[in-house]
Design a protein around this motif. Structure first.
Motif, PDB file in Angstrom:
ATOM      1  N   SER A   1       6.329   1.520  12.440  1.00 14.71           N
ATOM      2  CA  SER A   1       7.033   0.218  12.152  1.00 14.71           C
ATOM      3  C   SER A   1       7.501  -0.368  11.515  1.00 14.71           C
ATOM      4  O   SER A   1       8.404  -1.820  11.219  1.00 14.71           O
ATOM      5  CB  SER A   1       6.718  -0.470  13.863  1.00 14.71           C
ATOM      6  N   HIS A   2       6.395  -1.419  10.960  1.00 11.18           N
ATOM      7  CA  HIS A   2       6.577  -2.190   9.913  1.00 11.18           C
ATOM      8  C   HIS A   2       6.911  -1.904   8.345  1.00 11.18           C
ATOM      9  O   HIS A   2       7.728  -3.002   7.676  1.00 11.18           O
ATOM     10  CB  HIS A   2       4.689  -2.812   9.041  1.00 11.18           C
ATOM     11  N   LEU A   3       6.902  -0.460   8.161  1.00  6.62           N
ATOM     12  CA  LEU A   3       7.100  -0.363   6.729  1.00  6.62           C
ATOM     13  C   LEU A   3       9.513   0.146   7.510  1.00  6.62           C
ATOM     14  O   LEU A   3      10.156  -0.645   6.677  1.00  6.62           O
ATOM     15  CB  LEU A   3       7.593   1.566   6.968  1.00  6.62           C
ATOM     16  N   ARG A   4       9.398   0.362   9.078  1.00  6.91           N
ATOM     17  CA  ARG A   4      10.682   0.382   9.312  1.00  6.91           C
ATOM     18  C   ARG A   4      11.300  -1.438   8.861  1.00  6.91           C
ATOM     19  O   ARG A   4      12.658  -0.703   8.389  1.00  6.91           O
ATOM     20  CB  ARG A   4      11.337   1.451  10.584  1.00  6.91           C
TER      21      ARG A   4
ATOM     22  N   LEU B   1       0.815  -0.961   0.082  1.00  2.00           N
ATOM     23  CA  LEU B   1       0.139   0.254  -0.040  1.00  2.00           C
ATOM     24  C   LEU B   1       0.513   1.787   0.067  1.00  2.00           C
ATOM     25  O   LEU B   1       0.517   2.210  -0.742  1.00  2.00           O
ATOM     26  CB  LEU B   1      -1.061   0.071   1.460  1.00  2.00           C
ATOM     27  N   ARG B   2       1.740   0.988   0.501  1.00  2.00           N
ATOM     28  CA  ARG B   2       2.829   2.436   1.016  1.00  2.00           C
ATOM     29  C   ARG B   2       3.365   2.692  -0.176  1.00  2.00           C
ATOM     30  O   ARG B   2       3.945   3.294  -0.968  1.00  2.00           O
ATOM     31  CB  ARG B   2       3.354   2.395   1.499  1.00  2.00           C
ATOM     32  N   TYR B   3       4.169   1.469  -0.679  1.00  2.00           N
ATOM     33  CA  TYR B   3       4.665   1.538  -2.079  1.00  2.00           C
ATOM     34  C   TYR B   3       4.851   1.880  -3.623  1.00  2.00           C
ATOM     35  O   TYR B   3       4.908   1.556  -4.520  1.00  2.00           O
ATOM     36  CB  TYR B   3       6.588   1.469  -2.085  1.00  2.00           C
ATOM     37  N   GLN B   4       3.513   0.776  -3.633  1.00  2.00           N
ATOM     38  CA  GLN B   4       3.044  -0.231  -4.947  1.00  2.00           C
ATOM     39  C   GLN B   4       1.297   0.768  -5.102  1.00  2.00           C
ATOM     40  O   GLN B   4       1.135   1.049  -6.315  1.00  2.00           O
ATOM     41  CB  GLN B   4       2.980  -0.770  -5.062  1.00  2.00           C
ATOM     42  N   GLU B   5       1.171   1.000  -4.202  1.00  2.00           N
ATOM     43  CA  GLU B   5      -0.424   2.402  -4.390  1.00  2.00           C
ATOM     44  C   GLU B   5       0.326   3.338  -3.703  1.00  2.00           C
ATOM     45  O   GLU B   5      -0.758   4.812  -3.998  1.00  2.00           O
ATOM     46  CB  GLU B   5      -1.132   1.686  -3.263  1.00  2.00           C
TER      47      GLU B   5
END
Length: 187
Positions: free
Chosen positions: A167-170, A143-147
Motif C-alpha cells: 500500500s505504501h509503495l502504491r 528500501l525498494r527502489y534504492q536498496e
C-alpha cells in the motif's frame, strides 16, 4: 563442493568478530558502513544525523553480535536497525516541529547513479519529494527502489505487514507521479 570464497570470508570474519576479534569487527563495519550510512542519509536527509544513526547502529551491533546467525542476517539486522532508528528520529523531529533539511541526494556513495544516467536536477527534485513522504512510506520507497529489496524483505526489515508495504509503495508512487507532473496535493 566448497562455498564461494566471499561467503566463506564473510562467515569467518563474522565468527572472528563474535569471538571478540576487534579487527574483524572493524572489517564488518567497513564492509557495511557505506550502505548503512546511505540508508540513514536518504531517510533523514541530513549528513550529521545519518552519521550519528549509522554509528549508533554499529554500537548496537557490537552488543548484539552473539545473536547474529550469518552474514545475510547481519545485513538484514543492520538495515532493520538503521531504518527503525531513522524513522524514530524523523518522528521525534516532527513532534518537535523541526523542518527537514533538503540536502543533496548525492552525498551518499550508493545514492549516485552512473554518470551517463545521472541527472542532478531530477535527482534533487526526487529527493525533495521523498523527504515529504511520511517516515514509514519513505523507508519503504528507499528500501525498494534504492536498496532493491523486494516487498517481502521490506516487510521483514520494517516489521510491517506485507499489504501495508504494498500500500505504501502504491500510494507513494501515485503521489510522486502527481508531484513530478506538477500537481501539488499533499502526501
Amino acid at each position: 563442493m566448497n562455498p564461494p570464497a566471499g561467503l566463506a570470508s564473510e562467515d569467518s570474519v563474522l565468527q572472528l568478530a563474535q569471538s571478540g576479534d576487534r579487527l574483524a569487527f572493524r572489517q564488518l563495519v567497513e564492509q557495511h558502513q557505506a550502505r548503512v550510512f546511505g540508508v540513514a542519509l536518504r531517510l533523514v536527509g541530513r549528513r550529521a544525523d545519518a552519521e550519528e544513526l549509522a554509528q549508533d547502529a554499529f554500537v548496537q551491533l557490537h552488543g548484539s553480535l552473539a545473536r547474529i546467525e550469518s552474514p545475510a542476517h547481519l545485513t538484514h539486522w543492520l538495515l532493520r536497525t538503521v531504518a527503525h532508528r531513522s524513522i524514530d528520529r524523523l518522528r521525534q523531529q516532527a513532534r518537535q516541529g523541526r523542518q527537514l533539511p533538503l540536502e543533496a541526494l548525492g552525498e551518499s556513495p550508493q545514492a549516485e547513479a552512473p554518470e551517463s544516467a545521472h541527472d542532478p536536477v531530477a535527482a534533487a527534485e526526487l529527493h525533495r519529494f521523498l523527504l515529504q513522504l511520511q517516515p514509514d512510506a519513505r523507508a519503504v520507497m528507499i528500501l525498494r527502489y534504492q536498496e532493491d529489496l523486494d516487498p517481502t524483505d521490506i516487510a521483514a526489515v520494517l516489521d510491517m505487514p506485507l499489504p501495508t508495504v504494498k500500500s505504501h509503495l502504491r500510494r507513494s508512487l501515485e503521489w510522486l507521479r502527481t508531484q513530478c507532473a506538477g500537481e501539488t496535493h499533499g502526501p
